[in-house]
Motif scaffolding. Sequence first.
Motif, PDB file in Angstrom:
ATOM      1  N   VAL A 159      55.299  43.893  43.051  1.00  0.00           N
ATOM      2  CA  VAL A 159      55.482  43.712  41.611  1.00  0.00           C
ATOM      3  C   VAL A 159      55.516  42.224  41.279  1.00  0.00           C
ATOM      4  O   VAL A 159      56.249  41.451  41.908  1.00  0.00           O
ATOM      5  N   GLU A 160      54.735  41.838  40.276  1.00  0.00           N
ATOM      6  CA  GLU A 160      54.759  40.477  39.761  1.00  0.00           C
ATOM      7  C   GLU A 160      55.226  40.509  38.308  1.00  0.00           C
ATOM      8  O   GLU A 160      54.757  41.332  37.522  1.00  0.00           O
ATOM      9  N   ASP A 205      47.813  41.803  30.077  1.00  0.00           N
ATOM     10  CA  ASP A 205      46.507  41.152  30.215  1.00  0.00           C
ATOM     11  C   ASP A 205      46.155  40.932  31.684  1.00  0.00           C
ATOM     12  O   ASP A 205      45.028  41.203  32.119  1.00  0.00           O
ATOM     13  N   ILE A 206      47.119  40.447  32.456  1.00  0.00           N
ATOM     14  CA  ILE A 206      46.871  40.152  33.872  1.00  0.00           C
ATOM     15  C   ILE A 206      46.553  41.422  34.648  1.00  0.00           C
ATOM     16  O   ILE A 206      45.769  41.402  35.601  1.00  0.00           O
ATOM     17  N   ALA A 207      47.132  42.544  34.229  1.00  0.00           N
ATOM     18  CA  ALA A 207      46.898  43.813  34.929  1.00  0.00           C
ATOM     19  C   ALA A 207      45.435  44.234  34.910  1.00  0.00           C
ATOM     20  O   ALA A 207      45.022  45.095  35.702  1.00  0.00           O
ATOM     21  N   ARG A 219      49.536  46.757  43.862  1.00  0.00           N
ATOM     22  CA  ARG A 219      49.990  45.536  43.194  1.00  0.00           C
ATOM     23  C   ARG A 219      49.975  45.771  41.684  1.00  0.00           C
ATOM     24  O   ARG A 219      48.942  46.128  41.120  1.00  0.00           O
ATOM     25  N   ILE A 220      51.131  45.582  41.052  1.00  0.00           N
ATOM     26  CA  ILE A 220      51.246  45.812  39.608  1.00  0.00           C
ATOM     27  C   ILE A 220      51.938  44.626  38.939  1.00  0.00           C
ATOM     28  O   ILE A 220      52.543  43.788  39.608  1.00  0.00           O
ATOM     29  N   THR A 221      51.844  44.593  37.619  1.00  0.00           N
ATOM     30  CA  THR A 221      52.599  43.609  36.848  1.00  0.00           C
ATOM     31  C   THR A 221      53.735  44.313  36.106  1.00  0.00           C
ATOM     32  O   THR A 221      53.702  45.520  35.885  1.00  0.00           O
ATOM     33  N   SER A 222      54.730  43.519  35.742  1.00  0.00           N
ATOM     34  CA  SER A 222      55.880  44.059  35.028  1.00  0.00           C
ATOM     35  C   SER A 222      56.488  42.957  34.171  1.00  0.00           C
ATOM     36  O   SER A 222      55.981  41.828  34.130  1.00  0.00           O
TER      37      SER A 222
END
Length: 233
Positions: free
Chosen positions: A65-66, A75-77, A28-31
């Motif tokens: 991906v979020e 920051d959320i990562a 799970r990652i952020t983008s």
Amino acid sequence: MRAFITSLLVLLLSMSLCSTVLAGEVWRITSLDWPPYSDSKVLTQGKSIQKLKKLLEKESIELVVEFYPWARARDIALQTEYIGYFPAWPEEVEEGFIASSPVDWSEIAVMTYAGSGLEWTDMDALFQVKVGLVKNYEYPEIVASLARKWSKNVDATPDEMALLRKLADERIKVAITSPSVMLYLARQLDIDNIRVLKRICRNPLVMAFKDTPENMKRLRLLDRMIQNTPRED
């Protein structure tokens, strides 16, 4: 000779165990929305994310991906359920994260509008006029050092869309950003007066892994898959 064979077997076994442990995981990652590289509005989620997904599919790893605004995505990562963020320029890999090998590549260019009358000489001369940059991007040093030197001539915009509109409306003469992103957004809005004045550099797009022992295994696995994949020029 026997010692060499033993060492080789240990190495192969450790690689096999690493692959077995990670296979079937969900990453799970952020983008950020940065089309065409990453884009929440298309099925593939952007060309760079699609490329990362295809690499991970070889080990039966699912990529989730979020999408968030860029500063918030980083920051959320840091939260427990995420392993990192992607895509990032190496300069955007913050403290507490580790960069992978390049998953994809982007360019950085000087952009202007048709009929601006601006001619390329060098970077220092460029910053004698107002230069539009994206506020939350960490630019390569070739740009960042001049932005610091000529800070009074920097127009920092919140995102690519704001930068595009300022340039298209001729409120600034120059913008420095990814030409692929700027021209992609211009096509979406039927803006046809944006031009590339000078391509500055080719910059890698990396995965920023949160610095944990588990992610070091993931980093090694991804790097190995990247190294074993023919490079697309």
